[in-house]
Structure formats: C-alpha cells, structure tokens
Design a protein around this motif. Sequence first.
Motif, PDB file in Angstrom:
ATOM      1  N   ARG A 134       0.852  -1.201   0.000  1.00 27.38           N
ATOM      2  CA  ARG A 134       0.000   0.000   0.000  1.00 27.38           C
ATOM      3  C   ARG A 134       0.884   1.246   0.000  1.00 27.38           C
ATOM      4  O   ARG A 134       0.621   2.204  -0.718  1.00 27.38           O
ATOM      5  N   LYS A 135       1.924   1.175   0.824  1.00 28.01           N
ATOM      6  CA  LYS A 135       2.865   2.306   0.869  1.00 28.01           C
ATOM      7  C   LYS A 135       3.486   2.528  -0.502  1.00 28.01           C
ATOM      8  O   LYS A 135       3.598   3.650  -0.983  1.00 28.01           O
ATOM      9  N   LEU A 142       1.039   4.022  -2.958  1.00 27.78           N
ATOM     10  CA  LEU A 142       0.830   5.453  -2.690  1.00 27.78           C
ATOM     11  C   LEU A 142       2.027   6.273  -3.151  1.00 27.78           C
ATOM     12  O   LEU A 142       1.870   7.354  -3.724  1.00 27.78           O
ATOM     13  N   ASN A 143       3.222   5.733  -2.902  1.00 23.80           N
ATOM     14  CA  ASN A 143       4.425   6.459  -3.339  1.00 23.80           C
ATOM     15  C   ASN A 143       4.459   6.598  -4.850  1.00 23.80           C
ATOM     16  O   ASN A 143       4.757   7.667  -5.386  1.00 23.80           O
ATOM     17  N   GLU A 153       1.914   6.450  -6.843  1.00 26.06           N
ATOM     18  CA  GLU A 153       0.830   7.343  -7.254  1.00 26.06           C
ATOM     19  C   GLU A 153       1.263   8.802  -7.089  1.00 26.06           C
ATOM     20  O   GLU A 153       0.976   9.654  -7.918  1.00 26.06           O
ATOM     21  N   HIS A 154       1.944   9.054  -5.996  1.00 26.22           N
ATOM     22  CA  HIS A 154       2.448  10.405  -5.726  1.00 26.22           C
ATOM     23  C   HIS A 154       3.385  10.848  -6.844  1.00 26.22           C
ATOM     24  O   HIS A 154       3.277  11.956  -7.366  1.00 26.22           O
TER      25      HIS A 154
END
Lengths: 117, 567
Positions: free
Chosen positions: A58-59, A62-63, A65-66
């Motif tokens: 998940r991390k 998200l990274n 995606e960022h």
Amino acid sequence: MDKRNRRHGHDGNRLIFWGVPLMALVAALGMVYLHLHGTCTGIGQNITRLEREYAELRKEVLNEEHHWVAARYIGNMEALLDRHGLQMSFPEPDQVIRLNRQEPVPPTQYARQGSPI
Amino acid sequence: MWRVALVSVVLLAVWGGLSARLVQLHLGPNRELREGVRRQHRIRQNLQVGRGRILDRNGNTLALDLTHYDIVVTPGEVYSNRQVHVFSSHLSRTLGKDYTEVFQRINTPHSQYYRLERQAPEGLAERVRRLQLPGMRFDAVNTRQYPQGALASHLIGFVNLEGLGSGGTEQRWDSLIKGRAGFRLGEKDGLRREVYSRRSLEVSPQEGANVHLTIDQNVQYFVERGLDYAMTTFHPEAAWAIAQEVRTGAILAMATRPTFDPNRYNEFPDEARMNRAIGYNFEPGSIFKVAVVAAAINEGVVRTNDVFDCERGLWSYAGRPLRDYRSHGELDVTGILRKSSNIGAAKIAVELGEDRLYRYLREFGVGRRTEIELPGEEAGFLAHPKDWYPISITRIAMGHQVSVTALQMLNMMCAIGNDGFLMRPYLVQRVVDRDGVVLHQGAPDVIARPVTERTAALMRTMLTEVTRPGGTGERAAVAGYAVAGKTGTAQKVLPGGGYAQRENVAAFMGMLPAHRPEIAFIVVLDNPQPLRTGGRTAAEVFALMAKPAARYLDIQPSDGAAARGGP
C-alpha cells in the motif's frame, strides 16, 4: 474360586477393551489438536506476514501514485520542457479542424462488427 | 549412607521449595506480578490509514497521505562502537547536512535519542537504510503530501503537526476527511513478533472520505501562471484571481499571491496563507458599474443608446466634485461602460435612485457571504441608504464607499452571463467515503435573479465593447473569442481614512465567449506599479489566463463577426 477368577479375568478384559481405545482416542485427539494448532499457528503467521506485505505494498502504491501525479502535473511538464529548450502551446482556433458530428463516425470497436482484427 | 540421605533431603528441600514457589506464583495472590508478565507480552498496534484525498474535477489527486520516516539515531550506541566520524560523514553526505552539526549531535555518549531527519520520504529513508549503520531507527509517520506543491494551496489548505486540517478544504471538511485510526491488541512472542492467535481485539481503521473539488488543476495552473506574470511585471503587493463556470457557479480555479507551499507551510508568513479571493474586502472601483448599469436598464430607467453629458471630466454633485480619469463629452450608456466614465455612471445611479440601487446591489449579493465551502470568507460591506451621505450614490456608482470580495464581483458578472440568474458559487463536487457513499453532493443552485434575460443580453453586448479597440479593456481581448468584460481602478483607502493618490486596486473581470459565456475570470492586483490601471495591468493578465483556458476547455470560438484579434 473359578467363578471369582473368571470375573477378574472378565474385568481385566474390559479395562483393556475400553482403556486402549480410550487412550488411542485421547492420543488421536491430541495429535489432531497439535496438528490443528500447528496449522492455525502457520496460518496466523501467514496472515500477519500478508498483513505486513499488504501494508508495504500500500505504501509503495501510494508512493508511486504520488510520483505519477507529480509527473502528470502540467507545471512540472512545462518545467521539464523548458529544461530541454522546448516550448509547447495549445493550437490557435484556426489551426483546429472541427468535424461535423453528423458525419459518419468510424467504428471504434471493430470486434463488435465481427471483424477478424 | 547418611550422606545419601542428606543429599536426598537437600534435593527434596530444594525441589520442594521451588515447587512451592511455583505454586505460589501461579495460584497465589500475585496479581501485580502476573500483570507485569502480561504487560511485557502485550502489544498494541495503531492502524493508521490516513486522511482522505482531495481531488480535482478530473480525479487528479491534489492531496494524499504518505508514509514518511523520522530518521532517529541513538548517539550512545554509535559512540560506543567508535563510529562517530564514519557515521557523521556518511549521513551528512546522504542527507545533505552539515558534517560538523551532525558530528556534534552524535558525539554525545550519554544521549539516547537524536532525530536526524524529520519526515524523510521513502527514497531518502531507503538510501540511509542501505548504509547499514548501527544505532539507527526509522519511525514511520503519516504525512500529508501535496504533489503539485503550491498549486491551489489556498483552496486546499494544509494539515498541521497535530494532524488537524488548517485552512481551505482541509479545514472545512476536516471532520469527514480525517477518518478514524484503528488499533489492534494482542500478544507478542519472545522475538517480539505478534502472535496472531493471541490477538484479542481489533478495531478497524476508518479511512477518511475523498473530497472532489470543482477546480480543474490545469485551469488552476493557467490562473497561477498569470498571477506569477502579474507579480513580476506589474509588481503589486498582492494579486488574486478566480475562474468560474458561468452557467453553474462551479469554481474552476482560485489563486492568491503571495502564496505558500502546504508541504512546508510553516516556512511561510501568515499573510501568505490568506485567501484574498474570498477573505479580503476591497473597494471595487469601476468594475462595480456593471451592477449599477444593469439595475438601471432592468428598471427601464435608461436605454443602451441614451446619451449622458459627462461634463468634460468634472461634475459637481451635492457640492462635491466628481472626476473622470479622462474627460469625456457626451456618451451613451455603452460608451459610459466602454470608457468607464465615473460621471456617466453616477448620473445613471442618480436617475435610478438610492432605494432601487440598494435593492439591486443586495440582489446581486453585495454585502452578503456567498457561502462557498471555504473558511474565512468575508461578506463585504454595503450600508443601508439611510446611512448614506448625499454624495454616496455617486460614489457607490463608481465602486467606492462599498466593499466586496473578488468572488462576489465575479459571481455578479456570472449572473450577467447566465441570463440574470445569480448562482451560488460552489467548490465541492462531492464528498465520497471509502464505501462509495456520497456524503455531500454539490450542485448548481440559483440564489437570485436580479435582472431579466433581456437585460443580461444587453449588458453582455455592451460589455463586449469594453474589450474592443478603444475600450478600456482592449488588452483583455482573446483571439477568436468575443470577450465581455469591465476594467476597474480604485484608489486605495488609507488606514486613517481618505484615499491614496498613487495607490490603486486594479481589476478586470470578464467572460467568454460573450454571446454565450461559459467561463468567467476576475483578476485583482493590489497596488501595481508603475502601471496602475486595471486596463493596463489586470486586463492583460486576464487574457493570459483566458486564452489557454479557453483552448484547453475547448470552448467554441465566437463567430467571425463577434470575435476580434487579440494577443
């Protein structure tokens, strides 16, 4: 006397008759318990490992995606183009060819029309 | 033989003692001891899922939560390993810090905690991790990230160190965005790993809701780029602008300069965090004439071709002089707007009368908050006619003795573009929780209809003349589009009363395409120098914003008759 001995012999048989299977049952239950305990512990460890993995993934998602959001931002794109000495702008209105909607539109899904493509 | 007996007795005594102690420990009243053991094994894991996202109308993420790391060192451990020099050298190089500073903080044998880096991103933390230095720890922390940096920072707001939304959408929707942290209670084994079968309680975290804004990040970028241009070219103290959908009232962009980066909000002064587009009252100047003329036309007091004597630039009313920026003779109503004549507008207002003017201005939303979903909105100020001075009607007609926010003015302009319907400006399309349940739905909402469709159409035609050659706003022209707009240059009010002679608030508000407007902008520059008028400054910035926005939004160009060339 014989009668008593017979009775004793009968009692001994009954102890063996019930005792051995009972012990075997207890042993079997113990084995099943141990097996289930081992299996559950294994599954539990697996679950906690997967939970950790999920959190890590998940991390990562998200990274990524960022990074992706930042890369798609027009400001960053322009800065990148500037760095390479490139300039881009929207076309002027007279440079845009507008198609009339009433004109036949080519099918976008060839497969639906039975095309082999 | 007695020796054997003695040893046996001793052994029996020892075993007996141990057994007794064991029995006592397990069965005796040792609640504290047992609690201590249980405490040692107990584990509580906090489950953080973070706040919901903030997205633009196309689903582009504007704010999200990421896991970052506090990089912590135990100086005592590094010192005892005699690695202070190596350690400091590697870390200062990797983290880009001063070697001496790192060395001094680590070279403390009795210290157990030094936070070397706060909220380091994953990449940086990974680089430090690869150094495999002893005595280091990486504490995961949830941080709020804004991938586009300062873009739309006043709309989005920021999250402070306590995790509370501060400013903008983060503050307004904090209760829905923040979600709820969960936790897990259980026990751990000797290797400090959680034993799954001993997990006793798990409260699942509840992720925060996502807020979908009406803004478009690309239009927002065009607006911000325009403001940056204004700041470097016209040197105002501050500048702000808004883009709005004419037909719905949806906000497409809103920006303010000076600005701040919400990722580093504490490095900026408080004034940079002020959203001037809704939180700053100013005297609007001539852009206010739009409301006055629209009211007069709607009441049938004047017609577009009625001619007024503009007194060659100086007119005395109630014993006080009123001046035009440039002198004009006779002008029709269109000419009054086109040349922005104060005297002409004042005469129209006088013909309309105080009560009717006041009623129309209230209908247009002056002196009333728009109720946009943002904190810190100002209402502006419009006194009741009973409190007006004799000359007030002539001053209000030119946008003095009244204060507004930029959003109020733009909304007024949009009403002209929207056939007289005044919409409630809105910023939030919808708020959706993680299960897809819509918690809030924004929708177009008519709040008033101050003027008729005919009046609005007449106003649009007249305002188109403003941006044509000879009009005060010709710099606002956009190639391919007819632009209806109005310039404004108001003298700034001095803190002690009165007006500054050489300090202005320059503004331009406009919409395009004029025949059926789709998008409207307002640009306000606070004290631009050396050029000071709205026509020379804000109008140009408007064109810089409107041109790419119109192309990007694929707004159909005006027909050849209506459109003229522009920059």
